[in-house]
Design an enzyme around this catalytic site. Structure first.
Site, PDB file in Angstrom:
ATOM      1  N   ASP A  22       0.852  -1.193   0.000  1.00 22.10           N
ATOM      2  CA  ASP A  22       0.000   0.000   0.000  1.00 22.10           C
ATOM      3  C   ASP A  22       0.883   1.237   0.000  1.00 22.10           C
ATOM      4  O   ASP A  22       1.784   1.356   0.831  1.00 22.10           O
ATOM      5  CB  ASP A  22      -0.894  -0.028   1.257  1.00 22.10           C
ATOM      6  CG  ASP A  22      -1.726   1.237   1.404  1.00 22.10           C
ATOM      7  OD1 ASP A  22      -1.997   1.893   0.376  1.00 22.10           O
ATOM      8  OD2 ASP A  22      -2.109   1.557   2.544  1.00 22.10           O
ATOM      9  N   ASN A  24      -0.587   4.589  -0.364  1.00 18.03           N
ATOM     10  CA  ASN A  24      -1.293   5.837  -0.015  1.00 18.03           C
ATOM     11  C   ASN A  24      -2.041   5.715   1.310  1.00 18.03           C
ATOM     12  O   ASN A  24      -2.972   6.477   1.569  1.00 18.03           O
ATOM     13  CB  ASN A  24      -2.224   6.276  -1.139  1.00 18.03           C
ATOM     14  CG  ASN A  24      -3.348   5.269  -1.347  1.00 18.03           C
ATOM     15  OD1 ASN A  24      -3.284   4.148  -0.842  1.00 18.03           O
ATOM     16  ND2 ASN A  24      -4.374   5.663  -2.070  1.00 18.03           N
ATOM     17  N   ASP A  26      -4.277   3.840   2.599  1.00 21.13           N
ATOM     18  CA  ASP A  26      -5.691   3.498   2.775  1.00 21.13           C
ATOM     19  C   ASP A  26      -5.859   2.038   3.214  1.00 21.13           C
ATOM     20  O   ASP A  26      -6.982   1.544   3.336  1.00 21.13           O
ATOM     21  CB  ASP A  26      -6.498   3.779   1.500  1.00 21.13           C
ATOM     22  CG  ASP A  26      -6.087   2.878   0.348  1.00 21.13           C
ATOM     23  OD1 ASP A  26      -5.060   2.171   0.458  1.00 21.13           O
ATOM     24  OD2 ASP A  26      -6.796   2.866  -0.674  1.00 21.13           O
ATOM     25  N   ASP A  30      -1.801  -1.408  -3.895  1.00 25.90           N
ATOM     26  CA  ASP A  30      -2.153  -0.666  -5.110  1.00 25.90           C
ATOM     27  C   ASP A  30      -1.099  -0.861  -6.199  1.00 25.90           C
ATOM     28  O   ASP A  30      -0.050  -1.468  -5.964  1.00 25.90           O
ATOM     29  CB  ASP A  30      -2.353   0.826  -4.791  1.00 25.90           C
ATOM     30  CG  ASP A  30      -1.325   1.345  -3.786  1.00 25.90           C
ATOM     31  OD1 ASP A  30      -0.117   1.171  -4.067  1.00 25.90           O
ATOM     32  OD2 ASP A  30      -1.704   1.887  -2.728  1.00 25.90           O
ATOM     33  N   ASP A 200      -9.733 -16.818 -16.109  1.00 25.78           N
ATOM     34  CA  ASP A 200     -10.408 -17.302 -14.920  1.00 25.78           C
ATOM     35  C   ASP A 200     -11.522 -18.267 -15.309  1.00 25.78           C
ATOM     36  O   ASP A 200     -12.312 -17.970 -16.188  1.00 25.78           O
ATOM     37  CB  ASP A 200     -10.996 -16.079 -14.192  1.00 25.78           C
ATOM     38  CG  ASP A 200     -11.576 -16.416 -12.852  1.00 25.78           C
ATOM     39  OD1 ASP A 200     -10.823 -16.884 -11.983  1.00 25.78           O
ATOM     40  OD2 ASP A 200     -12.789 -16.193 -12.652  1.00 25.78           O
ATOM     41  N   GLU A 254      -7.296 -21.351 -16.355  1.00 24.73           N
ATOM     42  CA  GLU A 254      -7.621 -22.030 -15.102  1.00 24.73           C
ATOM     43  C   GLU A 254      -8.767 -22.987 -15.385  1.00 24.73           C
ATOM     44  O   GLU A 254      -9.869 -22.564 -15.732  1.00 24.73           O
ATOM     45  CB  GLU A 254      -8.045 -20.991 -14.060  1.00 24.73           C
ATOM     46  CG  GLU A 254      -8.236 -21.612 -12.713  1.00 24.73           C
ATOM     47  CD  GLU A 254      -9.350 -20.969 -11.920  1.00 24.73           C
ATOM     48  OE1 GLU A 254      -9.264 -20.994 -10.686  1.00 24.73           O
ATOM     49  OE2 GLU A 254     -10.315 -20.441 -12.518  1.00 24.73           O
TER      50      GLU A 254
HETATM   51  O1  ISL Z   1     -11.058 -22.160  -5.084  1.00 25.22           O
HETATM   52  C1  ISL Z   1     -11.921 -22.890  -5.468  1.00 25.22           C
HETATM   53  C2  ISL Z   1     -12.653 -23.761  -4.587  1.00 25.22           C
HETATM   54  O2  ISL Z   1     -12.212 -23.636  -3.287  1.00 25.22           O
HETATM   55  C3  ISL Z   1     -12.305 -23.015  -6.865  1.00 25.22           C
HETATM   56  O3  ISL Z   1     -13.553 -23.587  -7.005  1.00 25.22           O
HETATM   57  C4  ISL Z   1     -12.309 -21.675  -7.518  1.00 25.22           C
HETATM   58  O4  ISL Z   1     -13.498 -21.041  -7.175  1.00 25.22           O
HETATM   59  C5  ISL Z   1     -12.229 -21.886  -8.997  1.00 25.22           C
HETATM   60  O5  ISL Z   1     -10.950 -22.373  -9.225  1.00 25.22           O
HETATM   61  C6  ISL Z   1     -12.438 -20.577  -9.730  1.00 25.22           C
HETATM   62  O6  ISL Z   1     -11.593 -19.589  -9.191  1.00 25.22           O
HETATM   63  C7  ISL Z   1     -11.481 -18.369  -9.831  1.00 25.22           C
HETATM   64  O7  ISL Z   1     -12.753 -17.778 -10.057  1.00 25.22           O
HETATM   65  C8  ISL Z   1     -13.486 -17.397  -8.902  1.00 25.22           C
HETATM   66  C9  ISL Z   1     -12.646 -16.572  -7.925  1.00 25.22           C
HETATM   67  O8  ISL Z   1     -13.334 -16.444  -6.706  1.00 25.22           O
HETATM   68  C10 ISL Z   1     -11.285 -17.194  -7.673  1.00 25.22           C
HETATM   69  O9  ISL Z   1     -10.520 -16.380  -6.835  1.00 25.22           O
HETATM   70  C11 ISL Z   1     -10.644 -17.403  -9.002  1.00 25.22           C
HETATM   71  O10 ISL Z   1      -9.327 -17.892  -8.907  1.00 25.22           O
HETATM   72  C12 ISL Z   1     -14.674 -16.610  -9.390  1.00 25.22           C
HETATM   73  O11 ISL Z   1     -14.244 -15.612 -10.266  1.00 25.22           O
HETATM   74 CA    CA Z   2      -3.536   1.920  -1.290  1.00 20.33          CA
END
Ligand code: ISL
Ligand code: CA
Length: 558
Positions: A22, A24, A26, A30, A200, A254
């Site tokens: 961090d 600033n 808060d 960042d 993701d 992922e």
């Molecule tokens: O961490 C998990 C279970 O404990 C997984 O099911 C995880 O939710 C899954 O791998 C998807 O994760 C990703 O998308 C999620 C987010 O919360 C996680 O941080 C991200 O890595 C939703 O966007």
């Molecule tokens: Ca900050």
């Protein structure tokens, strides 16, 4: 395949911006904090950084709920900060991978606000809206964060789909307009000089038409069921054609929930989809499937055999990431090592050896280079994460599971373990902030922090640094074939990495006892490349290695 490939050779570092630095006061990390620490990361030897979502977000799920894809999260700074981050990274010859969260948006994204405003709104089918069934949701899909995956909107009397929190409605990828908007958004970031994209929950974009109920068996592993949409590969290929193929970009996916034998379908270089696989067989080898928060026992044999299976799953054309922790999982040293004071440093070094010498791109999660540990959570009110709260509702509040049993498990498994602020030094708040930190700081920062370790030649930090140097110097550690010497050995994990006539042996004692490890016949050590217990270096031409507790080493073979 043509060599070299930068994203195979790079050592990646994952920054969780909220908890990194961090600047600033808060209490929230960042972008400027990342910029200030680039020299620290460069000193460690890092080539590329993956940052968790940096976009505008109400932070129901710490940035995984995006309300504007072209704006920076206000807590993290401005677009100027982002552009400067890229420029400062370029100066240091480092690359940036950003997180791409396009399975869902925030419910505050303008598309969803529009979509929700009425059945005739042009954005209505940017999301999945369905009628209920006799006053109940359209089907029996559960959400990852507890309860049903459908939320009712009283105004239209319809339900919308959300695989994660109800504040994270799923985008309708079957709508070509949605896909085009997302591709255009990706070009916006790639044009800024981003070199990597981490997708993701990439396997869940395509939904099963008609939304039939899951069978009881499918429900137990609904994460897998959600990856069985029929069009997923068509969509990823399209995104590759229309976006990635126009840029020099590395794409990581992922694929939580995808069975290992299907992983290569996403990552084969012959299929033109994605490059780097994030699979979860290893990191979740000791978890419940239905009760994902439950910790189970694991053994070294299961561990190494899983690594073997994951390695083989790439076939000739795939490629993996290797990681032992991230923002969704507990700290590596607390999980796979031993975080008690006597063994923490040694076991963290053993795990470092493993991470840096696998046939996969290493991803070091922030703080692991210091051997940062899990947080000593005491009660449910100590936790912050939406996932653990959802689990509590589904399992404890519902009366299914005893609160103590639950707490005992989530102390070890909660995602919050890895989200406590980075421990920079011994000053107030571990040097993370001079304001009030957004989340608890592990009280062990006086013992475990970057400032102490940078100056200590025997620290975990400097061990990582040396290992990363080796990885850069020895191509066999990136490309060499992986072979486990004895998959049934439950004490010493030993494997070779072979590239032509260059051959290396990696030996890791996973126990807190001394053990003698007999080298296979015809295997002679030519050179000790690196050992964690310098004073006990093995004799040249030894046939037996006398390993100290948690000792690890890398050796050049004949
Ligand atoms: O961490 C998990 C279970 O404990 C997984 O099911 C995880 O939710 C899954 O791998 C998807 O994760 C990703 O998308 C999620 C987010 O919360 C996680 O941080 C991200 O890595 C939703 O966007
Ligand atoms: Ca900050």
């Amino acid at each position: 395949d043509d060599l070299p490939i930068w994203w195979k050779q790079a050592v990646f570092y994952q920054v969780y911006p909220r908890s990194f630095k961090d600047t600033n006061d808060d209490g929230v990390g960042d972008l400027q904090g990342i910029i200030e620490k680039l020299d620290y990361l460069k000193h460690l030897g890092i080539d590329a950084i993956w940052i968790n979502p940096h976009y505008d977000s109400p932070n129901t799920d710490n940035g995984y709920d995006i309300s504007d894809y072209r704006k920076i999260m206000k807590e993290y700074g401005t677009m100027e900060d982002f552009d400067r981050l890229i420029a400062e990274m370029n100066k240091r010859d480092m690359r940036l991978m950003i997180d791409v969260v396009i399975n869902h948006t925030s419910d505050r994204h303008n598309w969803f606000v529009q979509s929700k405003s009425g059945k005739d709104n042009p954005y209505r089918d940017y999301y999945f809206w369905r009628d209920g069934k006799q006053g109940k949701p359209p089907n029996n899909y559960p959400s990852f964060f507890g309860g049903s995956a459908w939320e009712k909107d009283d105004k239209s009397d319809q339900y919308y789909l959300h695989y994660f929190a109800k504040q994270q409605p799923d985008l309708n990828w079957d709508n070509p307009k949605v896909r085009e908007e997302l591709y255009e958004m990706l070009r916006f970031w790639l044009d800024k000089g981003v070199s990597g994209l981490r997708f993701d929950t990439v396997a869940t974009y395509s939904k099963i038409a008609g939304f039939p109920d899951l069978t009881p068996q499918q429900r137990q592993n609904f994460a897998q069921a959600y990856t069985e949409g029929p069009d997923i590969h068509r969509y990823i290929k399209e995104m590759n054609q229309k976006v990635f193929s126009q840029y020099d970009v590395a794409t990581a996916g992922e694929i939580f929930g995808v069975p290992l034998d299907k992983a290569v379908n996403y990552f084969s270089s012959r299929r033109e989809e994605l490059n780097i696989a994030f699979t979860f067989d290893l990191i979740r080898l000791d978890r419940g499937v239905e009760e994902r928060w439950r910790q189970k026992a694991w053994s070294l044999t299961e561990f190494r055999q899983t690594i073997g299976r994951v390695d083989r799953s790439t076939g000739k054309y795939g490629w993996n990431a290797f990681f032992l922790d991230n923002h969704d999982n507990p700290r590596a040293v607390s999980h796979f090592g031993d975080d008690r004071p006597r063994w923490r440093v040694l076991s963290a070094k053993a795990l470092a050896t493993l991470i840096i010498t696998q046939r996969a791109t290493p991803f070091i999660y922030q703080g692991s280079e210091l051997g940062m540990t899990n947080y000593p959570f005491k009660s449910i009110s100590d936790f912050d994460d939406i996932e653990v709260k959802g689990f509590w509702q589904d399992y404890v509040a519902s009366g299914k599971v005893d609160a103590n049993d639950f707490l005992h498990n989530v102390r070890m498994t909660s995602r919050d373990n890895s989200r406590t602020p980075f421990q920079w030094n011994t000053t107030k708040n571990a040097g993370f902030t001079s304001g009030t930190p957004w989340f608890k700081i592990n009280p062990n920062f006086t013992q475990i922090n970057a400032a102490d370790q940078i100056d200590d030649p025997d620290s975990v930090f400097n061990y990582y640094r040396k290992l990363i140097g080796l990885r850069h110097a020895i191509p066999a550690l990136t490309y060499g074939e992986y072979s486990d010497l004895d998959p049934n050995n439950d004490t010493v994990y030993a494997y070779t990495r072979t590239d032509g006539d260059e051959r290396y042996l990696v030996v890791i004692n996973f126990k807190e006892q001394k053990v003698n490890f007999r080298l296979p016949e015809n295997m002679t050590i030519k050179k000790v490349v690196m050992e964690s217990h310098a004073k006990e270096a093995v004799a040249m031409n030894a046939t037996v290695l006398e390993l100290q507790p948690w000792q690890s080493g890398i050796y050049r073979l004949n």
